[in-house]
Motif scaffolding. Structure first.
Motif, PDB file in Angstrom:
ATOM      1  N   LEU A  28       0.859  -1.177   0.000  1.00 51.10           N
ATOM      2  CA  LEU A  28       0.000   0.000   0.000  1.00 51.10           C
ATOM      3  C   LEU A  28       0.895   1.227   0.000  1.00 51.10           C
ATOM      4  O   LEU A  28       1.701   1.405   0.918  1.00 51.10           O
ATOM      5  CB  LEU A  28      -0.901   0.001   1.243  1.00 51.10           C
ATOM      6  N   SER A  29       0.792   2.055  -1.012  1.00 44.80           N
ATOM      7  CA  SER A  29       1.591   3.278  -1.082  1.00 44.80           C
ATOM      8  C   SER A  29       0.836   4.424  -0.419  1.00 44.80           C
ATOM      9  O   SER A  29      -0.388   4.474  -0.426  1.00 44.80           O
ATOM     10  CB  SER A  29       1.903   3.628  -2.532  1.00 44.80           C
ATOM     11  N   GLY A  30       1.620   5.352   0.154  1.00 43.35           N
ATOM     12  CA  GLY A  30       1.040   6.534   0.776  1.00 43.35           C
ATOM     13  C   GLY A  30       0.902   6.448   2.283  1.00 43.35           C
ATOM     14  O   GLY A  30       0.614   7.436   2.941  1.00 43.35           O
ATOM     15  N   TYR A  31       1.100   5.248   2.836  1.00 40.81           N
ATOM     16  CA  TYR A  31       1.001   5.032   4.280  1.00 40.81           C
ATOM     17  C   TYR A  31       2.104   4.082   4.727  1.00 40.81           C
ATOM     18  O   TYR A  31       2.557   3.245   3.955  1.00 40.81           O
ATOM     19  CB  TYR A  31      -0.350   4.399   4.654  1.00 40.81           C
ATOM     20  N   HIS A  32       2.487   4.198   5.994  1.00 38.12           N
ATOM     21  CA  HIS A  32       3.458   3.268   6.563  1.00 38.12           C
ATOM     22  C   HIS A  32       2.918   2.715   7.887  1.00 38.12           C
ATOM     23  O   HIS A  32       2.065   3.333   8.526  1.00 38.12           O
ATOM     24  CB  HIS A  32       4.826   3.932   6.764  1.00 38.12           C
ATOM     25  N   ARG A  33       3.415   1.533   8.262  1.00 38.64           N
ATOM     26  CA  ARG A  33       3.054   0.888   9.522  1.00 38.64           C
ATOM     27  C   ARG A  33       3.716   1.675  10.649  1.00 38.64           C
ATOM     28  O   ARG A  33       4.903   1.955  10.605  1.00 38.64           O
ATOM     29  CB  ARG A  33       3.562  -0.563   9.501  1.00 38.64           C
ATOM     30  N   SER A  34       2.944   1.985  11.697  1.00 36.98           N
ATOM     31  CA  SER A  34       3.499   2.781  12.786  1.00 36.98           C
ATOM     32  C   SER A  34       2.793   2.461  14.099  1.00 36.98           C
ATOM     33  O   SER A  34       1.571   2.284  14.125  1.00 36.98           O
ATOM     34  CB  SER A  34       3.320   4.271  12.458  1.00 36.98           C
ATOM     35  N   LEU A  35       3.552   2.397  15.181  1.00 37.57           N
ATOM     36  CA  LEU A  35       2.969   2.299  16.521  1.00 37.57           C
ATOM     37  C   LEU A  35       2.562   3.714  16.926  1.00 37.57           C
ATOM     38  O   LEU A  35       3.248   4.376  17.694  1.00 37.57           O
ATOM     39  CB  LEU A  35       4.002   1.753  17.513  1.00 37.57           C
ATOM     40  N   CYS A  36       1.458   4.173  16.384  1.00 38.06           N
ATOM     41  CA  CYS A  36       1.077   5.583  16.546  1.00 38.06           C
ATOM     42  C   CYS A  36      -0.284   5.765  17.202  1.00 38.06           C
ATOM     43  O   CYS A  36      -0.802   6.882  17.252  1.00 38.06           O
ATOM     44  CB  CYS A  36       1.107   6.289  15.190  1.00 38.06           C
ATOM     45  N   ILE A  37      -0.853   4.668  17.706  1.00 41.73           N
ATOM     46  CA  ILE A  37      -2.178   4.745  18.318  1.00 41.73           C
ATOM     47  C   ILE A  37      -2.077   4.368  19.795  1.00 41.73           C
ATOM     48  O   ILE A  37      -1.618   3.272  20.142  1.00 41.73           O
ATOM     49  CB  ILE A  37      -3.172   3.781  17.621  1.00 41.73           C
ATOM     50  N   THR A  38      -2.501   5.263  20.666  1.00 40.61           N
ATOM     51  CA  THR A  38      -2.581   4.974  22.088  1.00 40.61           C
ATOM     52  C   THR A  38      -3.749   4.020  22.303  1.00 40.61           C
ATOM     53  O   THR A  38      -4.847   4.262  21.823  1.00 40.61           O
ATOM     54  CB  THR A  38      -2.805   6.269  22.893  1.00 40.61           C
ATOM     55  N   SER A  39      -3.477   2.924  23.014  1.00 41.06           N
ATOM     56  CA  SER A  39      -4.514   1.909  23.243  1.00 41.06           C
ATOM     57  C   SER A  39      -4.918   1.881  24.702  1.00 41.06           C
ATOM     58  O   SER A  39      -4.095   1.635  25.578  1.00 41.06           O
ATOM     59  CB  SER A  39      -3.998   0.524  22.824  1.00 41.06           C
ATOM     60  N   TRP A  40      -6.201   2.120  24.949  1.00 35.23           N
ATOM     61  CA  TRP A  40      -6.713   1.949  26.301  1.00 35.23           C
ATOM     62  C   TRP A  40      -7.870   0.958  26.327  1.00 35.23           C
ATOM     63  O   TRP A  40      -8.603   0.878  27.300  1.00 35.23           O
ATOM     64  CB  TRP A  40      -7.095   3.277  26.951  1.00 35.23           C
ATOM     65  N   GLU A  41      -7.987   0.192  25.252  1.00 33.45           N
ATOM     66  CA  GLU A  41      -8.989  -0.879  25.185  1.00 33.45           C
ATOM     67  C   GLU A  41      -8.296  -2.235  25.044  1.00 33.45           C
ATOM     68  O   GLU A  41      -8.254  -3.008  25.975  1.00 33.45           O
ATOM     69  CB  GLU A  41      -9.932  -0.668  23.991  1.00 33.45           C
ATOM     70  N   HIS A  42      -7.747  -2.493  23.865  1.00 31.36           N
ATOM     71  CA  HIS A  42      -7.210  -3.813  23.541  1.00 31.36           C
ATOM     72  C   HIS A  42      -5.851  -4.101  24.184  1.00 31.36           C
ATOM     73  O   HIS A  42      -5.599  -5.217  24.617  1.00 31.36           O
ATOM     74  CB  HIS A  42      -7.079  -3.990  22.027  1.00 31.36           C
ATOM     75  N   ARG A  43      -4.954  -3.129  24.231  1.00 35.18           N
ATOM     76  CA  ARG A  43      -3.581  -3.398  24.696  1.00 35.18           C
ATOM     77  C   ARG A  43      -3.114  -2.422  25.773  1.00 35.18           C
ATOM     78  O   ARG A  43      -1.920  -2.231  25.977  1.00 35.18           O
ATOM     79  CB  ARG A  43      -2.616  -3.351  23.508  1.00 35.18           C
ATOM     80  N   GLY A  44      -4.060  -1.821  26.464  1.00 37.87           N
ATOM     81  CA  GLY A  44      -3.748  -0.912  27.554  1.00 37.87           C
ATOM     82  C   GLY A  44      -5.024  -0.485  28.247  1.00 37.87           C
ATOM     83  O   GLY A  44      -6.115  -0.950  27.904  1.00 37.87           O
ATOM     84  N   THR A  45      -4.878   0.400  29.223  1.00 32.37           N
ATOM     85  CA  THR A  45      -6.028   0.955  29.938  1.00 32.37           C
ATOM     86  C   THR A  45      -5.869   2.467  29.971  1.00 32.37           C
ATOM     87  O   THR A  45      -4.806   2.998  29.620  1.00 32.37           O
ATOM     88  CB  THR A  45      -6.081   0.428  31.386  1.00 32.37           C
ATOM     89  N   ARG A  46      -6.882   3.149  30.427  1.00 31.68           N
ATOM     90  CA  ARG A  46      -6.763   4.614  30.570  1.00 31.68           C
ATOM     91  C   ARG A  46      -5.656   4.953  31.569  1.00 31.68           C
ATOM     92  O   ARG A  46      -4.944   5.928  31.394  1.00 31.68           O
ATOM     93  CB  ARG A  46      -8.084   5.220  31.019  1.00 31.68           C
ATOM     94  N   GLU A  47      -5.530   4.139  32.608  1.00 23.38           N
ATOM     95  CA  GLU A  47      -4.506   4.392  33.635  1.00 23.38           C
ATOM     96  C   GLU A  47      -3.107   4.052  33.136  1.00 23.38           C
ATOM     97  O   GLU A  47      -2.132   4.689  33.534  1.00 23.38           O
ATOM     98  CB  GLU A  47      -4.801   3.568  34.899  1.00 23.38           C
ATOM     99  N   ARG A  48      -3.000   3.024  32.288  1.00 24.35           N
ATOM    100  CA  ARG A  48      -1.696   2.582  31.749  1.00 24.35           C
ATOM    101  C   ARG A  48      -1.871   2.247  30.272  1.00 24.35           C
ATOM    102  O   ARG A  48      -1.999   1.086  29.893  1.00 24.35           O
ATOM    103  CB  ARG A  48      -1.184   1.374  32.547  1.00 24.35           C
TER     104      ARG A  48
END
Length: 175
Positions: A28-48
Motif C-alpha cells: 500500500l503506497s502513501g502510508y506506513h506501519r506505525s505504533l502511533c495509536i494509544t490503546s486503552w482498550e485492547h492493549r492498555g487501559t486509561r490508567e496505563r
C-alpha cells in the motif's frame, strides 16, 4: 468483480478473525506501519495506556491482502468495524493495493485519524518501548502484540527496521 480485499499490516496478518478465500502479500503506497495509536482498550487501559499499530501518512507499507467472497462481504465488514472502530481512532477507507505479481486491487484499509485524542504521532524507539512494556488490555499484554507483529513481518521477509528495533528492545528489557 464484487470481491472485497482487506489489507492487514499488524494483528490482521496473524489473527484476521474472518473468512477469506485467498491471502497475498501486498503493498500500500502513501502510508506506513506505525505504533502511533494509544490503546486503552485492547492493549492498555486509561490508567496505563499501551500502543497499537496504525497506518500513518507517508511512505509505503507491505502486508497481507485477504480476499473475501461476495457472500461474506457484509459479515466481514461488520466484524472489522466492531474490531477496528471501537474508539473511532481509525478511518475506514479504500486504498490501492499492489499484490505480489503486480495486480492492482482496491482494498479496505484502516488509517490513523490524526485529529483523534488517541493518535500518538511519530515516536522514537525508546518512547515506543517505554509505552509498550508493562501495558496490557482486554486482548492481553502489549508486548505480545508488538512482538507477534514484528515476528510476522520478519517471517514474510518484510523490512521494517523501526519495528524490529522496537521488538529487539522489548526483548532486551524482558530478558
Amino acid at each position: 468483480m464484487n470481491d472485497l480485499w482487506v489489507f492487514g499490516y499488524a494483528s490482521l496478518m496473524w489473527k484476521p478473525g474472518f473468512k477469506f478465500t485467498e491471502k497475498r502479500r501486498a503493498r500500500l503506497s502513501g502510508y506506513h506501519r506505525s505504533l502511533c495509536i494509544t490503546s486503552w482498550e485492547h492493549r492498555g487501559t486509561r490508567e496505563r495506556p499501551g500502543l497499537v499499530m496504525g497506518l500513518d501518512n507517508g511512505g509505503a507499507c507491505v502486508g497481507l491482502a485477504f480476499k473475501v467472497a461476495p457472500n461474506d462481504k457484509d459479515d466481514v465488514i461488520a466484524y472489522l468495524r466492531e474490531r477496528e472502530l471501537v474508539t473511532n481512532v481509525y478511518l475506514e477507507r479504500m486504498g490501492k493495493l499492489t499484490l505480489d505479481g503486480g495486480e492492482r486491487v482496491d482494498g479496505l484499509i484502516y488509517v490513523a485519524d490524526h485529529r483523534h485524542e488517541q493518535y500518538a504521532g511519530r515516536l522514537s524507539v525508546e518512547d515506543a518501548v517505554d509505552r509498550v512494556c508493562g501495558a496490557a488490555g482486554g486482548m492481553g499484554p502489549n508486548e505480545d502484540y508488538v512482538l507477534n507483529t514484528a515476528d510476522h513481518v520478519k517471517s514474510l521477509g518484510i523490512k521494517d527496521h523501526w519495528l524490529q528495533a522496537v521488538a529487539d528492545n522489548i526483548r532486551k528489557r524482558s530478558s
